[in-house]
Design a protein around this motif. Structure first.
Motif, PDB file in Angstrom:
ATOM      1  N   TRP A   1      74.168  76.964   1.782  1.00  0.00           N
ATOM      2  CA  TRP A   1      75.331  77.343   1.596  1.00  0.00           C
ATOM      3  C   TRP A   1      76.322  76.328   2.207  1.00  0.00           C
ATOM      4  O   TRP A   1      77.022  75.971   1.604  1.00  0.00           O
ATOM      5  CB  TRP A   1      75.265  78.823   2.167  1.00  0.00           C
ATOM      6  CG  TRP A   1      76.833  79.110   2.056  1.00  0.00           C
ATOM      7  CD1 TRP A   1      77.499  79.634   0.923  1.00  0.00           C
ATOM      8  CD2 TRP A   1      78.058  79.078   3.224  1.00  0.00           C
ATOM      9  NE1 TRP A   1      78.888  79.942   1.324  1.00  0.00           N
ATOM     10  CE2 TRP A   1      79.195  79.749   2.736  1.00  0.00           C
ATOM     11  CE3 TRP A   1      77.930  78.613   4.494  1.00  0.00           C
ATOM     12  CZ2 TRP A   1      80.244  79.729   3.290  1.00  0.00           C
ATOM     13  CZ3 TRP A   1      79.143  78.916   5.357  1.00  0.00           C
ATOM     14  CH2 TRP A   1      80.073  79.269   4.754  1.00  0.00           C
ATOM     15  N   LEU A   2      75.956  75.775   3.370  1.00  0.00           N
ATOM     16  CA  LEU A   2      76.745  74.951   4.128  1.00  0.00           C
ATOM     17  C   LEU A   2      76.819  73.668   3.072  1.00  0.00           C
ATOM     18  O   LEU A   2      77.809  72.860   3.124  1.00  0.00           O
ATOM     19  CB  LEU A   2      76.242  74.433   5.576  1.00  0.00           C
ATOM     20  CG  LEU A   2      76.528  75.619   6.652  1.00  0.00           C
ATOM     21  CD1 LEU A   2      75.744  75.155   7.861  1.00  0.00           C
ATOM     22  CD2 LEU A   2      77.753  75.934   6.863  1.00  0.00           C
ATOM     23  N   ALA A   3      75.702  73.165   2.766  1.00  0.00           N
ATOM     24  CA  ALA A   3      75.682  71.707   2.098  1.00  0.00           C
ATOM     25  C   ALA A   3      76.507  71.954   0.883  1.00  0.00           C
ATOM     26  O   ALA A   3      77.212  71.056   0.150  1.00  0.00           O
ATOM     27  CB  ALA A   3      74.136  71.543   1.671  1.00  0.00           C
ATOM     28  N   ARG A   4      76.513  73.004   0.012  1.00  0.00           N
ATOM     29  CA  ARG A   4      77.262  73.263  -1.155  1.00  0.00           C
ATOM     30  C   ARG A   4      78.735  73.441  -0.775  1.00  0.00           C
ATOM     31  O   ARG A   4      79.629  73.268  -1.764  1.00  0.00           O
ATOM     32  CB  ARG A   4      76.780  74.341  -2.080  1.00  0.00           C
ATOM     33  CG  ARG A   4      75.366  74.118  -2.404  1.00  0.00           C
ATOM     34  CD  ARG A   4      74.963  75.450  -3.602  1.00  0.00           C
ATOM     35  NE  ARG A   4      74.932  76.573  -3.074  1.00  0.00           N
ATOM     36  CZ  ARG A   4      74.056  77.236  -2.245  1.00  0.00           C
ATOM     37  NH1 ARG A   4      72.685  76.699  -2.388  1.00  0.00           N
ATOM     38  NH2 ARG A   4      74.275  78.508  -1.952  1.00  0.00           N
ATOM     39  N   THR A   5      79.175  74.113   0.202  1.00  0.00           N
ATOM     40  CA  THR A   5      80.424  74.356   0.605  1.00  0.00           C
ATOM     41  C   THR A   5      81.303  73.668   1.206  1.00  0.00           C
ATOM     42  O   THR A   5      82.469  73.288   0.742  1.00  0.00           O
ATOM     43  CB  THR A   5      80.373  75.743   1.460  1.00  0.00           C
ATOM     44  OG1 THR A   5      79.535  76.835   0.842  1.00  0.00           O
ATOM     45  CG2 THR A   5      81.871  76.202   1.679  1.00  0.00           C
ATOM     46  N   PHE A   6      80.694  72.727   1.893  1.00  0.00           N
ATOM     47  CA  PHE A   6      81.592  71.684   2.782  1.00  0.00           C
ATOM     48  C   PHE A   6      81.205  70.303   2.419  1.00  0.00           C
ATOM     49  O   PHE A   6      80.002  70.164   1.880  1.00  0.00           O
ATOM     50  CB  PHE A   6      81.202  71.920   4.050  1.00  0.00           C
ATOM     51  CG  PHE A   6      81.872  73.085   4.882  1.00  0.00           C
ATOM     52  CD1 PHE A   6      82.948  73.483   5.142  1.00  0.00           C
ATOM     53  CD2 PHE A   6      80.712  74.250   5.095  1.00  0.00           C
ATOM     54  CE1 PHE A   6      83.656  74.524   5.617  1.00  0.00           C
ATOM     55  CE2 PHE A   6      81.421  75.407   5.491  1.00  0.00           C
ATOM     56  CZ  PHE A   6      82.486  75.496   5.753  1.00  0.00           C
ATOM     57  N   ALA A   7      81.997  69.497   2.254  1.00  0.00           N
ATOM     58  CA  ALA A   7      81.815  67.969   2.242  1.00  0.00           C
ATOM     59  C   ALA A   7      81.285  67.216   3.267  1.00  0.00           C
ATOM     60  O   ALA A   7      81.328  67.913   4.506  1.00  0.00           O
ATOM     61  CB  ALA A   7      83.207  67.335   2.011  1.00  0.00           C
ATOM     62  N   PRO A   8      80.615  66.221   3.322  1.00  0.00           N
ATOM     63  CA  PRO A   8      79.634  65.508   4.199  1.00  0.00           C
ATOM     64  C   PRO A   8      80.362  65.290   5.517  1.00  0.00           C
ATOM     65  O   PRO A   8      80.280  65.173   6.560  1.00  0.00           O
ATOM     66  CB  PRO A   8      79.038  64.385   3.515  1.00  0.00           C
ATOM     67  CG  PRO A   8      79.028  64.665   2.171  1.00  0.00           C
ATOM     68  CD  PRO A   8      80.290  65.672   1.912  1.00  0.00           C
ATOM     69  N   GLU A   9      81.959  64.600   5.202  1.00  0.00           N
ATOM     70  CA  GLU A   9      82.890  64.265   6.183  1.00  0.00           C
ATOM     71  C   GLU A   9      83.364  65.440   7.124  1.00  0.00           C
ATOM     72  O   GLU A   9      83.824  65.363   8.102  1.00  0.00           O
ATOM     73  CB  GLU A   9      84.128  63.489   5.742  1.00  0.00           C
ATOM     74  CG  GLU A   9      84.601  64.320   4.614  1.00  0.00           C
ATOM     75  CD  GLU A   9      84.125  64.129   3.175  1.00  0.00           C
ATOM     76  OE1 GLU A   9      85.089  64.339   2.191  1.00  0.00           O
ATOM     77  OE2 GLU A   9      83.089  63.548   3.105  1.00  0.00           O
ATOM     78  N   ASP A  10      83.105  66.771   6.833  1.00  0.00           N
ATOM     79  CA  ASP A  10      83.489  67.653   7.548  1.00  0.00           C
ATOM     80  C   ASP A  10      82.559  68.154   8.595  1.00  0.00           C
ATOM     81  O   ASP A  10      83.207  68.799   9.462  1.00  0.00           O
ATOM     82  CB  ASP A  10      83.451  69.273   6.534  1.00  0.00           C
ATOM     83  CG  ASP A  10      84.784  68.947   5.499  1.00  0.00           C
ATOM     84  OD1 ASP A  10      85.644  68.321   5.832  1.00  0.00           O
ATOM     85  OD2 ASP A  10      84.652  69.720   4.317  1.00  0.00           O
TER      86      ASP A  10
END
Length: 284
Positions: A155-164
């Motif tokens: 869920w984290l990988a889909r919800t947030f951008a890598p730079e976050d």
């Protein structure tokens, strides 16, 4: 001063514990091989959450034991730091700091310095959950909602951008739960996992072929002769084992005709200890 309690495991024994744990052996199996009770093995394994620790290696840039022995010989001969460093191909400041950290010219010993440097190199490394309070709180919140670590990581990988910076693997979440020494996630969150394990098991672990909770070569109580069943003939004994606190055990023998009872304290609940104690009690 005498040591209190059971002696611990040596470094070599701990390496053997982890090798066998990685191969899928149970705590009891490992304990039998090393001559230790399962509780001692559990203490070693549980302290790291069941995760096999990575083998420690020395960095190529640090001083070796041979170099430290050369420093020790140079100091004994009265050589300067610059002269010793020249023979080692090191900077004089490296030799100076090494000697200063481990007792100075008068107290420096190669073996002791090498052992101390090896111990000081064991520095805890902070994980992503320690570095980011926002990430830690998000993971803890999802765990309270009974999400699995793999679901949270996805869920984290889909919800947030890598730079976050809001990313973490499911393995890191498991480690933070099982290795409480990290102090990242509260122990109570383990109860929200779908499997009630408190530490990681090896992928090779299996209970197939293990006689857990079973007596080897056991004879069913239904097969005892009728004369023992009706208690008409003396001489038939019935045994049992009572387990108390602090790993204490008492074996009982009851003569079925007269109901005469013998209580025998035994050192352990293993077969050899119980049979030896009962045999001695019956003979004497």
């Amino acid at each position: 001063m005498a040591r209190i309690g059971r002696p611990g495991l040596s470094d070599e024994q701990k390496r053997e514990v982890w090798r066998r744990w990685r191969d899928g052996q149970s705590l009891s199996e490992i304990g039998r091989v090393l001559g230790k009770v399962p509780g001692s093995i559990h203490g070693v394994v549980a302290a790291n959450g069941g995760f096999v620790p990575a083998a420690r290696t020395r960095s190529a840039g640090v001083l070796s034991l041979a170099e430290r022995e050369e420093i020790s010989r140079g100091l004994a001969a009265g050589d300067s730091f610059r002269a010793i460093a020249g023979r080692l191909g090191r900077a004089p400041s490296t030799v100076s700091r090494e000697v200063g950290r481990h007792g100075g010219r008068e107290e420096y010993r190669a073996a002791r310095a090498d052992e101390g440097a090896w111990g000081n190199a064991r520095r805890p490394k902070s994980c992503l959950l320690q570095q980011s309070p926002a990430l830690r709180d998000t993971v803890a919140g999802k765990l309270k909602e009974d999400w699995s670590p793999r679901q949270i990581a996805g869920w984290l990988a889909r919800t947030f951008a890598p730079e976050d910076g809001m990313y973490v693997s499911h393995e890191t979440i498991y480690k933070s739960l099982f290795i409480q020494a990290r102090g990242v996630l509260k122990k109570e969150l383990v109860s929200h996992l779908r499997r009630r394990r408190t530490m990681r098991r090896s992928k090779n672990a299996s209970t197939a072929g293990q006689q857990r909770g079973c007596i080897r070569d056991a004879v069913s109580i239904r097969e005892r002769p009728a004369e023992a069943e009706d208690r008409a003939v003396p001489g038939h004994w019935e045994g049992d084992l009572i387990t108390g606190s602090k790993n204490s055990h008492i074996a009982t023998l009851v003569e079925r005709h007269s109901r005469y009872v013998m209580l025998v304290r035994v050192a352990g609940k293993d077969t050899i200890s119980v049979i030896s104690a009962l045999s001695h009690q019956v003979r004497y």
